[in-house]
Structure formats: C-alpha cells, structure tokens
Design a protein around this motif. Structure first.
Motif, PDB file in Angstrom:
ATOM      1  N   GLY A   1       0.801  -1.215   0.000  1.00  0.00           N
ATOM      2  CA  GLY A   1       0.000   0.000   0.000  1.00  0.00           C
ATOM      3  C   GLY A   1       0.833   1.264   0.000  1.00  0.00           C
ATOM      4  O   GLY A   1       0.340   2.338  -0.355  1.00  0.00           O
ATOM      5  N   ALA A   2       2.135   1.148   0.386  1.00  0.00           N
ATOM      6  CA  ALA A   2       3.011   2.329   0.429  1.00  0.00           C
ATOM      7  C   ALA A   2       3.856   2.465  -0.831  1.00  0.00           C
ATOM      8  O   ALA A   2       4.624   3.419  -0.959  1.00  0.00           O
ATOM      9  CB  ALA A   2       3.930   2.244   1.650  1.00  0.00           C
ATOM     10  N   ILE A   3       3.720   1.522  -1.763  1.00  0.00           N
ATOM     11  CA  ILE A   3       4.555   1.527  -2.970  1.00  0.00           C
ATOM     12  C   ILE A   3       4.202   2.708  -3.873  1.00  0.00           C
ATOM     13  O   ILE A   3       3.035   3.005  -4.106  1.00  0.00           O
ATOM     14  CB  ILE A   3       4.375   0.199  -3.738  1.00  0.00           C
ATOM     15  N   ARG A   4       5.245   3.387  -4.362  1.00  0.00           N
ATOM     16  CA  ARG A   4       5.053   4.459  -5.342  1.00  0.00           C
ATOM     17  C   ARG A   4       5.863   4.210  -6.621  1.00  0.00           C
ATOM     18  O   ARG A   4       5.669   4.890  -7.612  1.00  0.00           O
ATOM     19  CB  ARG A   4       5.473   5.810  -4.730  1.00  0.00           C
ATOM     20  N   THR A   5       6.775   3.233  -6.589  1.00  0.00           N
ATOM     21  CA  THR A   5       7.586   2.882  -7.751  1.00  0.00           C
ATOM     22  C   THR A   5       7.470   1.387  -8.005  1.00  0.00           C
ATOM     23  O   THR A   5       7.540   0.593  -7.064  1.00  0.00           O
ATOM     24  CB  THR A   5       9.070   3.242  -7.526  1.00  0.00           C
ATOM     25  N   ILE A   6       7.286   1.001  -9.258  1.00  0.00           N
ATOM     26  CA  ILE A   6       7.245  -0.409  -9.633  1.00  0.00           C
ATOM     27  C   ILE A   6       8.233  -0.655 -10.761  1.00  0.00           C
ATOM     28  O   ILE A   6       8.260   0.081 -11.752  1.00  0.00           O
ATOM     29  CB  ILE A   6       5.836  -0.859 -10.079  1.00  0.00           C
ATOM     30  N   ALA A   7       9.051  -1.683 -10.596  1.00  0.00           N
ATOM     31  CA  ALA A   7       9.971  -2.123 -11.650  1.00  0.00           C
ATOM     32  C   ALA A   7       9.431  -3.430 -12.225  1.00  0.00           C
ATOM     33  O   ALA A   7       9.072  -4.342 -11.474  1.00  0.00           O
ATOM     34  CB  ALA A   7      11.374  -2.325 -11.094  1.00  0.00           C
ATOM     35  N   PHE A   8       9.357  -3.507 -13.552  1.00  0.00           N
ATOM     36  CA  PHE A   8       8.842  -4.693 -14.229  1.00  0.00           C
ATOM     37  C   PHE A   8       9.957  -5.406 -14.984  1.00  0.00           C
ATOM     38  O   PHE A   8      10.778  -4.759 -15.640  1.00  0.00           O
ATOM     39  CB  PHE A   8       7.770  -4.304 -15.263  1.00  0.00           C
ATOM     40  N   ASP A   9       9.954  -6.721 -14.904  1.00  0.00           N
ATOM     41  CA  ASP A   9      10.719  -7.499 -15.861  1.00  0.00           C
ATOM     42  C   ASP A   9       9.976  -7.417 -17.197  1.00  0.00           C
ATOM     43  O   ASP A   9       8.768  -7.164 -17.224  1.00  0.00           O
ATOM     44  CB  ASP A   9      10.805  -8.950 -15.388  1.00  0.00           C
ATOM     45  N   LYS A  10      10.668  -7.605 -18.301  1.00  0.00           N
ATOM     46  CA  LYS A  10      10.005  -7.504 -19.606  1.00  0.00           C
ATOM     47  C   LYS A  10       9.398  -8.836 -20.041  1.00  0.00           C
ATOM     48  O   LYS A  10       8.177  -8.966 -20.147  1.00  0.00           O
ATOM     49  CB  LYS A  10      10.977  -7.010 -20.686  1.00  0.00           C
ATOM     50  N   THR A  11      10.246  -9.813 -20.267  1.00  0.00           N
ATOM     51  CA  THR A  11       9.792 -11.056 -20.884  1.00  0.00           C
ATOM     52  C   THR A  11       8.880 -11.839 -19.945  1.00  0.00           C
ATOM     53  O   THR A  11       9.256 -12.189 -18.830  1.00  0.00           O
ATOM     54  CB  THR A  11      10.995 -11.926 -21.277  1.00  0.00           C
ATOM     55  N   GLY A  12       7.666 -12.108 -20.401  1.00  0.00           N
ATOM     56  CA  GLY A  12       6.711 -12.876 -19.624  1.00  0.00           C
ATOM     57  C   GLY A  12       5.944 -12.072 -18.605  1.00  0.00           C
ATOM     58  O   GLY A  12       5.023 -12.592 -17.988  1.00  0.00           O
ATOM     59  N   THR A  13       6.320 -10.809 -18.433  1.00  0.00           N
ATOM     60  CA  THR A  13       5.615  -9.956 -17.480  1.00  0.00           C
ATOM     61  C   THR A  13       4.834  -8.879 -18.228  1.00  0.00           C
ATOM     62  O   THR A  13       3.602  -8.864 -18.217  1.00  0.00           O
ATOM     63  CB  THR A  13       6.596  -9.322 -16.485  1.00  0.00           C
ATOM     64  N   LEU A  14       5.555  -7.984 -18.879  1.00  0.00           N
ATOM     65  CA  LEU A  14       4.889  -6.979 -19.707  1.00  0.00           C
ATOM     66  C   LEU A  14       4.611  -7.507 -21.107  1.00  0.00           C
ATOM     67  O   LEU A  14       3.744  -6.987 -21.807  1.00  0.00           O
ATOM     68  CB  LEU A  14       5.746  -5.719 -19.791  1.00  0.00           C
ATOM     69  N   THR A  15       5.365  -8.511 -21.520  1.00  0.00           N
ATOM     70  CA  THR A  15       5.134  -9.123 -22.828  1.00  0.00           C
ATOM     71  C   THR A  15       4.516 -10.500 -22.636  1.00  0.00           C
ATOM     72  O   THR A  15       4.441 -11.009 -21.517  1.00  0.00           O
ATOM     73  CB  THR A  15       6.447  -9.250 -23.615  1.00  0.00           C
ATOM     74  N   GLU A  16       4.071 -11.099 -23.709  1.00  0.00           N
ATOM     75  CA  GLU A  16       3.407 -12.385 -23.630  1.00  0.00           C
ATOM     76  C   GLU A  16       4.335 -13.481 -23.145  1.00  0.00           C
ATOM     77  O   GLU A  16       3.888 -14.523 -22.684  1.00  0.00           O
ATOM     78  CB  GLU A  16       2.838 -12.770 -25.011  1.00  0.00           C
ATOM     79  N   GLY A  17       5.650 -13.265 -23.303  1.00  0.00           N
ATOM     80  CA  GLY A  17       6.579 -14.328 -22.967  1.00  0.00           C
ATOM     81  C   GLY A  17       6.574 -15.426 -24.002  1.00  0.00           C
ATOM     82  O   GLY A  17       7.073 -16.520 -23.777  1.00  0.00           O
ATOM     83  N   LYS A  18       5.965 -15.128 -25.141  1.00  0.00           N
ATOM     84  CA  LYS A  18       5.897 -16.095 -26.240  1.00  0.00           C
ATOM     85  C   LYS A  18       6.497 -15.466 -27.494  1.00  0.00           C
ATOM     86  O   LYS A  18       5.790 -15.130 -28.453  1.00  0.00           O
ATOM     87  CB  LYS A  18       4.455 -16.514 -26.505  1.00  0.00           C
ATOM     88  N   PRO A  19       7.806 -15.243 -27.476  1.00  0.00           N
ATOM     89  CA  PRO A  19       8.436 -14.601 -28.629  1.00  0.00           C
ATOM     90  C   PRO A  19       8.338 -15.484 -29.877  1.00  0.00           C
ATOM     91  O   PRO A  19       8.234 -16.711 -29.784  1.00  0.00           O
ATOM     92  CB  PRO A  19       9.896 -14.425 -28.185  1.00  0.00           C
ATOM     93  N   ARG A  20       8.370 -14.834 -31.027  1.00  0.00           N
ATOM     94  CA  ARG A  20       8.317 -15.538 -32.305  1.00  0.00           C
ATOM     95  C   ARG A  20       9.648 -15.367 -33.025  1.00  0.00           C
ATOM     96  O   ARG A  20      10.278 -14.302 -32.951  1.00  0.00           O
ATOM     97  CB  ARG A  20       7.185 -14.980 -33.163  1.00  0.00           C
ATOM     98  N   LEU A  21      10.052 -16.406 -33.730  1.00  0.00           N
ATOM     99  CA  LEU A  21      11.252 -16.338 -34.559  1.00  0.00           C
ATOM    100  C   LEU A  21      10.873 -15.608 -35.843  1.00  0.00           C
ATOM    101  O   LEU A  21      10.162 -16.135 -36.685  1.00  0.00           O
ATOM    102  CB  LEU A  21      11.760 -17.750 -34.868  1.00  0.00           C
ATOM    103  N   THR A  22      11.348 -14.381 -35.970  1.00  0.00           N
ATOM    104  CA  THR A  22      10.945 -13.543 -37.102  1.00  0.00           C
ATOM    105  C   THR A  22      11.998 -13.451 -38.196  1.00  0.00           C
ATOM    106  O   THR A  22      11.661 -13.224 -39.363  1.00  0.00           O
ATOM    107  CB  THR A  22      10.622 -12.119 -36.607  1.00  0.00           C
TER     108      THR A  22
END
Length: 778
Positions: free
Chosen positions: A455-476
């Motif tokens: 409840g006191a948090i004002r800053t959040i750090a996110f991992d990218k892969t699988g957290t903000l992204t689908e975690g299902k990358p495609r071979l492009t």
C-alpha cells in the motif's frame, strides 16, 4: 549468514529477526535456492480452537515461545498456530500437550484437508465439544447477561431477599469473568499487564464499592464483545478455510482399462484421471485427451473460463511437466466445462497448487504487519501507564473534597475507558480480511507485512519477458552468414536450444522446427552450459557451439564477431528484435531475430496503476536497450533499462529503493534476486510454479497482469481501514477518559468501550467485499 562445513555436511547459520522475517519464510527462500533445512527442525501449522481474541492469541504465542525446543511460535485469532521447533529438544506430542494445558484445541483435519496440508490425520480427535466448544464463550456470556437481567429486575421487588439478588450478580461475575480470569492468569505468568487485568481490576473495584450490577455489566459486555469479535473474525477465517474444500474428495482413475473411484489422497503421480463435464478437477496435471474450457477463478482469479487442450506428446509432457503451456495444464479445485477430459497427474494432493495456496495463506495469517507490531509494543507500555494513572486517581479524595468511594468509582471508570481493546484487534482483523480477499481473487499475499508495504509503494519495476510481454516470442528473422544455408543454421540452433528451458529457447525450437519441416534432421547436442545473461554453449559432433548475444563473443575465446554479422545484429535490434548470433567452432553461421509482443492488457494496466498513485514505473530487461525502450514506450512506462545481468537488476532495485519504496514484478525465477531486494517482490503466473511461490512476497496465481492493480488497490484499502481503525480505537480512548473524569458513569463507559471494539471489527470485514475497478475506468 555463516556457512559451516563439518561432519561431511554443509551447514548454514542464519541470524534473523523473527518479528520481521519468519522461519517459515526463511525455509521457503532456502528451498527456492535449492537448499533444504534438515529434518532436525520441525515445522507445524495447526488449526486450533480456543483463540477467541487477539490478546489470547498473543499470550499463547509467548507461552509457546518459552517452551524448551521451540524456535518460533505464532498463534493467531484466525485459528492457525505455526511452530518451528528442534526435534532433539521437543516433539509434536509435547507441543500438543502445552496447547492442551492452555485450553487450546488442536483440530485434526478431515482426510481431504489432511491431504491438502501434507500430513495424515491421527486417530484421536481434539474437538472438545464440537459446536458447543466453538461457542462456549458466547454461551457463558449469554448466561451472565441473563443472570444480570434477572438480578436487576429483582432489585425492584422488595419482597425478594437481598442475598438472592447478590447471588445472581456473583454468578454473573463467574460466567462473565471466567475466560477473562483465565487469560489474566496466563498474562501474569508471563510477567505482563494486559487489558484483561485492567478489566478484572475494574470489576473487582465495582464489587468493593458494592456496585455489583455495574461490575456484572462490565464483565457481561466485555465477554459478549470477545465472543462476538470471535464470531465476526470467524467469517474471514471461513473465507480462507473454504479454499481447502474446493478439491473433490474422490477422483475417477483409469486403471487397467477400467475407470474406478478412489480417494484423492490415494492419487499418485502418473495416474490418468477422468474428468467429466461440469465437475471439479481433483489434481494438478496436464490434459492427455480431450478439450474443454476450465473455470480457474478459485486458483488464478481469472474471470472467464480458459480453453484447454491435450498435449501432442504425453510421454514428453510427463518428463518435463514444468515446461507445459497454460492451455495444457489443469489445477486441483478448478471446474471443468462441457467437454470430457483425461488428465495425467503431475502432483500428489499434498503438493498441488491448491494445497500450497491453502498452506501459504494459513502461514500468511501468522505474519504480523508493521502496524500490528507497533500496536503490540504500544499496548505493553500503555497498559502499565493506565494502571499507574488509575492508582494516582484513587487518591483524588486527598485533593478534592469528596468521599474515597467517589474517587474509587471514578478511577474504575477511567480504567475501563482507557483500556485499548479496540486497538488490539484493529490491525489483525483488517490484515486477515485483506489476505482472505486477496486469496479469493487469485493473489497470494504472504502476511500483513507485504500487504501493508504494498500500500506504500510508489515505484514499480517490471521485468520484460513474460511480465509486460506475452513471454511467447516468435522467430521472425533467420539471417545466415555468407556461404551458410538457412536450414543448416536452424538445425544447429534448434539442436542446442531444445536442451534449454528458457522462453526464448522454446520459441526458437517451436518456430525453427516448423521452418525445417521433416526434411532435415536435427543433430544431437550435448554438454549444455547456461552462460547467465549472455547465452548458451554446447557441443555438436565434438565441436563447440555458442548461441547468444553479440556481447557474449567479446567475452569468450575464439574469433571476434565479424563486422558483417555485427551489422546484421545492429539492424535487427534497431527494429526491436532480440538477437542471437551463432558460432560453431571458429565459424560464424549467422544471426536469428526474435520479437516478443507486449501483452494486450499491459498499457491499460499501466494507466490504471497511475490512477492508484504509482508515480514511477520502469522496465528492467536482459534484452538490449533498444528492444526494452521500444516495449516500454508502447505500454507507457517512464523509462527502461536494458542489457542487465541479474546482479545489475539487483543494483538498480537497490538504487530505486534508496529513493522510495519499490516493488519488483517478475517471473520468480530469473528475477528472484531483484525481487528479494525490493520492498515487495511480486511473481507473475505463480500457479504451478514452485520457485515463484517460494520466492515472492506476493504471487499473482494467474498469468494475468490485471491482478496487479487489484492487489495494489486492495492493499491501499487495507491500509486505509487500518488507519481508520486506529483513529476509532485511540479516538474512543481520548474521548472516554476525559468524559469519565468529568462524571461519565461506569456502565456508559463500558457500552461505548465495547461498541468501539465491535465497530473496528465490522469495519475490517468490509474488505471481504472489496471490489476491483475494471481496467481502463477512472
């Protein structure tokens, strides 16, 4: 920490503060790191009866802690008692006897609950009266009230002898003060002065003044307040206990071609269970036959059923169940839809996701929040101060021209008014309700500390892969070097990556095999080594193969990355790709490009978090800065850090935490060190993930980022209700003390005093009905 090596066994000595970090949490961290606490040290989590209020639970905790061999003990008003002990100094039987001596009942679970809790119920039962035992304090309080009422009515009948009225009041004293006296004796044995002692002194004082009716009223209202407090807290306890009833008691199993019904506790890993339409799934596993939709709300909090389908290769899935996709997994306690299924069991009942959730929520109830630790310390100072002040008031007749009886009566009224009963229950009732509501919403919060800190948090750090992204990358992109065929490049990369369990490896194998088809066999690879944060090394046909970031090749022996390959890498990264360069022996074979798209809900979640007061949100990624920056800009983050090794993420978290409280959101595996250094570590998609459940302070059971605003909003509401309860409890003391000094009667002080206790409990229970706001709405 001090590592000790001796007796051919490595040992680790850990010094910790049990009021901040429990031994159970240390056990989780150790197991998450691959270590194990030896069998010498036992861990117990018992459901109990007889802990009718927070003060009683605190007394039981301290008496247990003074027992020889007990390393840590926490009893809670919600029922669970958690004990860590040394088996060489005490035993479970001895600890049961200690609780029994304090009239605390250890309640044996049913067969199904025993399976969930990971132990077998013993033959003997400790129910002590069933429903009567559960409500005995309420019954005693009601009898005291009836006796008080009869005695009061007889006072208006002159024909009734005075001794009859007195006998009724004395009997009311006995029933109303029985549990109060028992608790006072226990606290005095500990050398402490608690609220119960204050109430007994006030009741005894009323009797000394021949105010038997008012003394009986005090004990009646105090005991009825305790009993109603216990009943109200039971609502939150039952909300948590309901989790344990989600798994069905029996399962249909396919044995020798026939379907038979057995108890869930008898299921074994590898059994094939038959799940009929619209029934609960009895065990964790993967679908081996059929397709359906499954309601997973009880485990993951997802509001709509999730489509499920069978795996392609049952034997391969059974050998590596942790690598299965969400559409293949099923969990105990979830509800099958309209399709019939067969599923292969991957965990016994005691190890299922539901069982772990039930156990961890039970243990979370025993973790005190910072505010609760403060109020405990405050009470221990405040109660003696109240007694000393009342002692001074007894001599008011020496200063004011009044009889000693009036001074004594006023002192007793002040004693009641100043007792911080509401303060004692204000925080634990809110924390219990908040933890229960979170669990019902698919979020595991490991105690009051993380719930309040969030409840006191004002800053959040996110991992990218699988957290903000689908975690299902495609071979492009497949970019072979000059003179190298694309199929040869793919065959080598697939051979190496299929040995790894990294999400990027799974994408390369999946899409690479699809491009290769059946025409070109994949050569066998061996001796895989994970170069953390950089890539992989292996051997194919005796030749070393390296697959990884461009930076890897500047750190290992062999020829440097050619300028032509470097140019391809830079071009792909400019377009937001994650790149992998490939070298076999001394020859560079080419570069692969992969792209991981942001989750559809990510941008909405970030916007929603800003409305909840999160002022700074950053991304931390092992990918290059251009890729991290592209994704961060797309979802609306403030900044992005790329090319981070695990130790770099830790350093970044420490730097952010030096500025303000910070939460780290990750997958609980690669991000465990950063999560441990954050104020609150939050794991995504923890259902079925042992490491995520063990390392995180908060676990979002479903792979759904939308649960994050829900739990932060809930923590904000919990903190707000805790503050309200503190104001109510302390405010009532601040009002009643001067009022009693100015003449407020003892009876009125008792009514207001007990009313404030029930008010804070009712206020806390509002959290059970907490509703999250839909994503995207202000």
């Amino acid at each position: 920490m001090l590592p000790v090596v001796g007796d051919d066994q490595a040992r680790l000595c850990i010094h910790y503060r049990p009021e901040v970090l429990s031994l159970g949490r240390i056990r989780e961290i150790a197991e998450g790191a691959g270590a194990r606490i030896t069998e010498r040290f036992g861990h117990i989590l018992w459901q109990t009866g007889g802990l009718s209020n927070e003060r009683r639970a605190r007394t039981v905790s301290e008496l247990l802690q003074r027992t020889s061999g007990v390393l840590e003990a926490v009893a809670t008003v919600a029922g669970p008692v958690r004990i860590e002990f040394d088996r060489t100094l005490t035993s479970e039987g001895a600890l049961r006897q200690v609780l029994d001596d304090m009239s605390v009942d250890v309640r044996e679970p049913s067969a199904r609950a025993a399976a969930l809790q990971g132990h077998v119920a013993e033959e003997h039962q400790h129910e002590h009266g069933g429903m009567l035992g559960e409500n005995i304090e309420l019954i005693f309080a009601a009898i005291a009230g009836v006796l008080l009422a009869i005695g009061f009515m007889l006072s208006f009948a002159p024909a009734v002898p005075a001794w009859v009225e007195l006998a009724l009041y004395v009997a009311a004293y006995g029933f109303g003060g029985y549990y109060l006296l028992r608790e006072a004796i226990d606290t005095l044995r500990l050398g402490r002065l608690e609220i119960d002692v204050l109430m007994l002194v006030a009741a005894a004082g009323a009797a000394a003044l021949d105010k038997w009716a008012e003394g009986a009223l005090l004990l009646f209202l105090f005991s009825i307040g305790h009993a109603l407090e216990h009943y109200a807290m039971g609502r939150a306890r039952r909300a948590i206990a309901a989790l344990g009833e989600l798994a069905p008691p029996t399962a249909e199993v396919l044995r020798d071609g026939e379907v038979i019904e057995i108890a869930v506790v008898d299921l074994a890993v590898g059994d094939t269970i038959v799940v009929r339409p619209n029934t609960r799934i009895p065990a964790d596993g993967f679908i081996s036959l059929g397709a359906s939709s499954v309601d997973q709300a009880a485990i993951t909090g997802e509001s709509v059923p999730v489509d499920k389908q069978a795996v392609d290769d049952v034997d391969a899935a059974a050998s590596r169940p942790e690598r299965l996709a969400a559409e293949n997994r099923v969990y105990a306690g979830t509800i099958n839809g309209s399709g019939a299924l067969q599923a292969r069991v991957t965990r016994i009942a005691a190890d299922s996701t539901l069982a772990r959730l039930v156990r961890m929520v039970g243990e979370a109830e025993a973790q005190k929040s910072p505010t609760q630790r403060f109020t405990d310390r405050f009470e221990r100072i405040f109660v003696p101060v109240v007694l000393a002040s009342v002692a001074l008031l007894l001599f008011a007749f020496l200063v004011i021209d009044e009889p000693f009886g009036d001074s004594f009566y006023r002192a007793m009224a002040v004693l009641v008014a100043a007792s911080p009963c509401a303060l004692a229950i204000s925080t634990p009732s809110a924390v219990l309700s908040g933890v229960a509501r979170a669990a019902r919403g698919g979020v595991l919060v490991k105690g009051g500390g993380p719930l309040e800190n969030l409840g006191a948090i004002r800053t959040i750090a996110f991992d990218k892969t699988g957290t903000l992204t689908e975690g299902k990358p495609r071979l492009t992109d497949v970019m072979p070097a000059s003179g190298v065929a694309a199929r040869d490049l793919l065959a080598v990369v697939v051979a190496v990556e299929q040995l790894s369990d990294h999400p990027l490896a799974a994408a390369v194998v999946r899409d690479g095999r699809a491009r290769l088809g059946d025409g070109l066999p994949v050569p066998p690879a061996e001796n895989l080594m994970n170069i953390i944060g950089r890539g992989l090394s292996a051997e194919i046909g005796g030749q070393p193969v390296l697959v990884g970031k461009a930076a890897l090749f500047a750190e290992v022996d062999g020829p440097a990355l050619p300028s032509t390959i470097q140019a391809v890498v830079e071009d792909l990264e400019q377009r937001g790709r994650t790149t992998m360069a490939v070298r076999r022996g001394d020859d560079y074979l080419g570069v692969l490009g992969l792209m991981d798209t942001p989750r559809a809900a990510a941008a909405g979640v970030i916007a929603h978090l800003r409305t909840l007061g999160i002022s700074r949100m950053v991304m931390m990624s092992g990918d290059n800065r251009r890729v991290a920056g592209t994704v961060a800009k797309e979802v609306g983050l403030d900044e992005a850090f790329g090319d981070l090794m695990p130790e770099d993420k830790v350093a970044a978290i420490i730097r952010l935490r030096s500025e303000q409280e910070v939460a780290m959101v990750g997958d609980g595996v690669n991000d465990a060190p950063a999560m441990a250094n954050a104020t609150v570590g939050i794991a995504m998609g923890a259902a079925g993930s042992d490491v995520a459940l063990e390392t995180a302070d908060v676990a979002l059971m479903g792979d759904d980022l939308a649960r994050l605003p829900f739990v932060i909003g809930l923590s904000r509401s919990t903190s707000r209700i805790i503050r309200q309860n503190l104001w109510i409890s302390l405010g009532m003391v601040a009002v009643l003390v001067p009022a009693t000094l100015l003449g407020l009667q003892l009876g009125a002080a008792v009514v207001f005093h007990e009313g404030s206790t029930l008010l804070v409990v009712a206020n806390a229970l509002r959290l059970l009905a907490y509703r999250e706001r839909p994503i995207g709405l202000d």
